[in-house]
Structures are given as C-alpha cells and as structure tokens.
Scaffold this active site. Sequence first.
Site, PDB file in Angstrom:
ATOM      1  N   TYR A 179      25.550   6.055  23.724  1.00 45.75           N
ATOM      2  CA  TYR A 179      26.884   6.671  23.861  1.00 45.75           C
ATOM      3  C   TYR A 179      26.792   8.014  24.577  1.00 45.75           C
ATOM      4  O   TYR A 179      27.692   8.375  25.336  1.00 45.75           O
ATOM      5  CB  TYR A 179      27.549   6.841  22.481  1.00 45.75           C
ATOM      6  CG  TYR A 179      28.107   5.534  21.994  1.00 45.75           C
ATOM      7  CD1 TYR A 179      29.395   5.137  22.320  1.00 45.75           C
ATOM      8  CD2 TYR A 179      27.316   4.660  21.253  1.00 45.75           C
ATOM      9  CE1 TYR A 179      29.899   3.917  21.910  1.00 45.75           C
ATOM     10  CE2 TYR A 179      27.801   3.439  20.840  1.00 45.75           C
ATOM     11  CZ  TYR A 179      29.095   3.069  21.172  1.00 45.75           C
ATOM     12  OH  TYR A 179      29.583   1.851  20.783  1.00 45.75           O
ATOM     13  N   GLU A 201      29.278   0.599  14.016  1.00 44.46           N
ATOM     14  CA  GLU A 201      28.126  -0.213  14.419  1.00 44.46           C
ATOM     15  C   GLU A 201      26.946   0.015  13.466  1.00 44.46           C
ATOM     16  O   GLU A 201      26.265  -0.938  13.075  1.00 44.46           O
ATOM     17  CB  GLU A 201      27.771   0.068  15.891  1.00 44.46           C
ATOM     18  CG  GLU A 201      28.852  -0.531  16.811  1.00 44.46           C
ATOM     19  CD  GLU A 201      28.925   0.034  18.228  1.00 44.46           C
ATOM     20  OE1 GLU A 201      27.936   0.617  18.709  1.00 44.46           O
ATOM     21  OE2 GLU A 201      30.001  -0.095  18.865  1.00 44.46           O
TER      22      GLU A 201
HETATM   23  C1  HEM Z   1      31.680  -4.336  26.184  1.00 46.35           C
HETATM   24  C2  HEM Z   1      34.388  -0.379  25.490  1.00 46.35           C
HETATM   25  C3  HEM Z   1      30.377   2.278  25.021  1.00 46.35           C
HETATM   26  C4  HEM Z   1      27.800  -1.489  26.528  1.00 46.35           C
HETATM   27  C5  HEM Z   1      32.752  -3.485  26.013  1.00 46.35           C
HETATM   28  C6  HEM Z   1      34.118  -3.896  26.072  1.00 46.35           C
HETATM   29  C7  HEM Z   1      34.878  -2.794  25.898  1.00 46.35           C
HETATM   30  C8  HEM Z   1      33.986  -1.676  25.725  1.00 46.35           C
HETATM   31  C9  HEM Z   1      36.385  -2.727  25.890  1.00 46.35           C
HETATM   32  C10 HEM Z   1      34.612  -5.330  26.287  1.00 46.35           C
HETATM   33  C11 HEM Z   1      34.665  -5.999  24.937  1.00 46.35           C
HETATM   34  C12 HEM Z   1      35.005  -7.456  24.990  1.00 46.35           C
HETATM   35  O1  HEM Z   1      34.824  -8.111  26.017  1.00 46.35           O
HETATM   36  O2  HEM Z   1      35.432  -7.976  23.949  1.00 46.35           O
HETATM   37  C13 HEM Z   1      33.532   0.682  25.276  1.00 46.35           C
HETATM   38  C14 HEM Z   1      33.952   2.024  24.967  1.00 46.35           C
HETATM   39  C15 HEM Z   1      32.823   2.785  24.835  1.00 46.35           C
HETATM   40  C16 HEM Z   1      31.700   1.901  25.070  1.00 46.35           C
HETATM   41  C17 HEM Z   1      35.404   2.470  24.850  1.00 46.35           C
HETATM   42  C18 HEM Z   1      32.660   4.245  24.545  1.00 46.35           C
HETATM   43  C19 HEM Z   1      33.441   4.966  23.772  1.00 46.35           C
HETATM   44  C20 HEM Z   1      29.334   1.498  25.400  1.00 46.35           C
HETATM   45  C21 HEM Z   1      27.962   1.925  25.462  1.00 46.35           C
HETATM   46  C22 HEM Z   1      27.234   0.875  25.920  1.00 46.35           C
HETATM   47  C23 HEM Z   1      28.152  -0.237  26.101  1.00 46.35           C
HETATM   48  C24 HEM Z   1      27.473   3.303  25.075  1.00 46.35           C
HETATM   49  C25 HEM Z   1      25.753   0.800  26.191  1.00 46.35           C
HETATM   50  C26 HEM Z   1      25.155   1.543  27.046  1.00 46.35           C
HETATM   51  C27 HEM Z   1      28.640  -2.576  26.562  1.00 46.35           C
HETATM   52  C28 HEM Z   1      28.204  -3.907  26.948  1.00 46.35           C
HETATM   53  C29 HEM Z   1      29.321  -4.732  26.831  1.00 46.35           C
HETATM   54  C30 HEM Z   1      30.406  -3.884  26.392  1.00 46.35           C
HETATM   55  C31 HEM Z   1      26.809  -4.296  27.401  1.00 46.35           C
HETATM   56  C32 HEM Z   1      29.418  -6.214  27.160  1.00 46.35           C
HETATM   57  C33 HEM Z   1      29.837  -6.311  28.560  1.00 46.35           C
HETATM   58  C34 HEM Z   1      28.994  -7.133  29.427  1.00 46.35           C
HETATM   59  O3  HEM Z   1      28.983  -8.337  29.202  1.00 46.35           O
HETATM   60  O4  HEM Z   1      28.355  -6.571  30.321  1.00 46.35           O
HETATM   61  N1  HEM Z   1      32.686  -2.138  25.785  1.00 46.35           N
HETATM   62  N2  HEM Z   1      32.165   0.650  25.335  1.00 46.35           N
HETATM   63  N3  HEM Z   1      29.408   0.189  25.788  1.00 46.35           N
HETATM   64  N4  HEM Z   1      29.948  -2.599  26.229  1.00 46.35           N
HETATM   65 FE1  HEM Z   1      31.035  -0.998  25.701  1.00 46.35          FE
END
Ligand code: HEM
Length: 393
Positions: free
Chosen positions: A95, A137
């Site tokens: 994050y 988490e």
């Molecule tokens: C997926 C938001 C931080 C890695 C997602 C999704 C959202 C989201 C909306 C899509 C969920 C879905 O498809 O149901 C956020 C928000 C964050 C955050 C608002 C910060 C406040 C992070 C961080 C990481 C991360 C820190 C890792 C470095 C991922 C990954 C996916 C994902 C790997 C799956 C997408 C894919 O298939 O590539 N996140 N996220 N996210 N997020 Fe985050």
Amino acid sequence: MLTDKHIEIIKSTIPLLENAGSALTAHFYQRLFSHNPELQDIFNMSNQQSGRQQVALFEAIAAYAKHIENLNALTSAVERIAQKHTSFNIQAEHYAIVGHHLIETLRELASEAFTAEVEEAWSNAYQFLAGIFINREAQLYQERAAKEGGWQGARAFTVIDKVTESALVKSFIFAPVDQQAVIGFTPGQYIGLEVHPTGNDYKEIRQYSLSDKPNGKSYRISVKREQQGVPGKVSNYLHDSVNIGDEVKLYAPAGDFFFVDRQSPTVLISAGVGITPMQGMLETLAANKHPQPVHFLHACEDNSQHSFAQRTAELVKNNNWQQNIWYRNEKPQQSHIKQGMMDLSSTDLPTQTGNFYLCGPIAFMKFAKQQLLSLGVGEGNIHYEVFGPHASL
Ligand code: HEM
C-alpha cells in the site's frame, strides 16, 4: 487523521481525478511497474493490456472521494476488493508503494492544481483508505491461518487429477505437497493460483472458482480454454502444460460471492464456464440435504460445451430439484433442454421468495438480471460473480 478541511479539498478535486481519465491511470501503472517491476509478479498483465483493471483502481478511489463522508456506502465494495487482494497475498508495504506512485502521478500530471494543501489532503485520505483495507485483509489472513488446514501466502500443491468436463473445460484437482489438511470454504468462493509458465518473465496469479464441495483434503477448479485473442494465458497454460504430478502454488480460498443459507428457495443461473461456482454450490447443497427448493438454470452453446451435464442431472434427480437448460446453437434431444437464449419467463421461479445467484459473461448476467427484475425479483435478492476485473450489472 482526516480533517474537515481535507474532506473539503478531496471533494473539490474529484473532477481532477475524473477528467484526467485514462491518461492518469496509464501514467500511474507505467510509473508503478517501471519503479517496482516486481509487482508484475502480482498484477495480471493481460488485464493491464485490456485496461479493465487500470480503470478499476481509479474508479474505486473516485468512489471513495465521493463517499468520503459516508463510507458505509462502500462496505460491500471494500469487502469484495479486500477478499480479492488476499488471494494475491497483498501486504501493508504494498500500500505504501501504490500510495507513493499515486501521489507522484497526481504531482506530475496535475502540477498546478496539485498544491501542498491538496497533496496533504490526498496523502491523508489515501492512508485512511489503505488503513481500512490493511486492517480487513490482516483480519482475513489471521482468521484463515487460525482455522484447521489454513495457511497464509503461497502453498505448494500437486495436481492429482485432470478431468475433461466438456469440449473447452477441464477440471484440476490439487492436493497439498505437505499432505496436511486444507481449510474449508463457502461454495462460490475462489482460490488464487500461481504459476510461472516457461518463457514468461513474471509469475502469474489468477483466481478460479472452486467447483466442488469442501472436503478438507483437496480443491477442484474447472478451467475454460480461451480462444486466441481473448485473455487466457494462464487458463490455456493449465490446459496445455499442467498435468498430473505437476506443482502449482495456491493462496487460501477467498471471495464474497457465496451461498448463504437464508432459509429461502435458491436459484442458480449460469452461462458457459460460469457454471463452476454453481457446481460447488449444488454439490454442497446435496451433501447438506438442503431443505429448501433449488432451481438450476444454465445456458451454453451446445451439448459439447455443456460441462458437468451428467452430474447436475443426477443431483437434480436425486434431490427433486428443478433444472432448465438452453443450448444457443443446437436443437437438443432432451425435454428439459430448450434451444435458443435463456428465457426466464418460461420457467416457474420463486420470484418473490427466492435468492438468485448469477455467474457467466457480463452481458449474459445483465440479460438475466433484467429478466429477473421484470419478473418482480428484488434487486437485493440478486447476487453475482464477475470473472476478471469487477463490473456492475
Ligand atoms: C484489484 C482497488 C491497493 C493489487 C483491485 C480492484 C480494485 C482495487 C477496485 C478490482 C477488484 C475486483 O475486480 O473485484 C484498490 C484500492 C487500493 C488498492 C482502492 C488502495 C487503496 C492495491 C495494492 C496492490 C493491489 C497496494 C498491490 C500492490 C491489486 C491486484 C488486483 C487488484 C493485483 C487484481 C487485479 C488484476 O487482476 O490485476 N484493487 N487496490 N491493490 N488490486 Fe487493488
């Protein structure tokens, strides 16, 4: 701590986020992956190419900015995202990296509007949101690790069976290399699967719905081979190159789409490979001798693509359930199968009392949801799962 001043600034800068649109998202991800290339082991780079995931992160942040005074409106979205994050084993330190690149992106793209005050407000707001995810988490990781057969992070599993379910779908059964127990799950949930295909620069992690009932020893997923030009790198790798005896890594079951026993009739509606979570639900309902009526409705191209056909027919017959099947491209031989598109008005569904679970391509789920709404089903009784980056119906 978020002050009233911060909130005012966040709200006034929503247009900044919205207007920047795809330039902002593209810049952010380019920055993220050039400074922290190791994150390509976590993100789905095929989704990056299609742009769907890029949009998801920024849409979530814009939604947060809009609801900053009433975060309860975001509870179910936060839960869905937190569940998904845990299936990648995302940690607090990630994050900090994402937050850093987000602030630097805003500085680089919105230089004049990005004053010291705006920076402070957004840094605080991001940390606040990140804190919500990190806490939820951490709680999920702890709960899962504490249960029998539970674990956190990647665990090695061996493929103990590979079974053809239809022309395009194969099931894979995984047992842990350590031969210890595996944690249970609620049918409808998925596992995170990590592989490192030969010749690929990075590892790949994908989510697959569990397609059988929990048994404490192994997991089954059922994977569709995708055609060329459609994202499907890992699915096709599993089909072509992963065989009995091979090892993969799994992350513990997660996901917020699952069967909840609400003591009401259950209606499962799927299309194509969207049958996989439904199959897990049907197996579980049968094993539990579920006392409420169950309806299973499924659409697919033709008989050759009808996965689990024999098994679902058996479950339906043995439990006195109802099933309706539609083949889009073939005149079927059996009476419970119709030709054409799924038509819910031709079925006898518990529209007033039932809970409805949908899974399949987004266009199909929209189509089925519209039919349910016009039959009088309440929106709150419709639950659905999107394969790949989330989209609203
Ligand atoms: C997926 C938001 C931080 C890695 C997602 C999704 C959202 C989201 C909306 C899509 C969920 C879905 O498809 O149901 C956020 C928000 C964050 C955050 C608002 C910060 C406040 C992070 C961080 C990481 C991360 C820190 C890792 C470095 C991922 C990954 C996916 C994902 C790997 C799956 C997408 C894919 O298939 O590539 N996140 N996220 N996210 N997020 Fe985050």
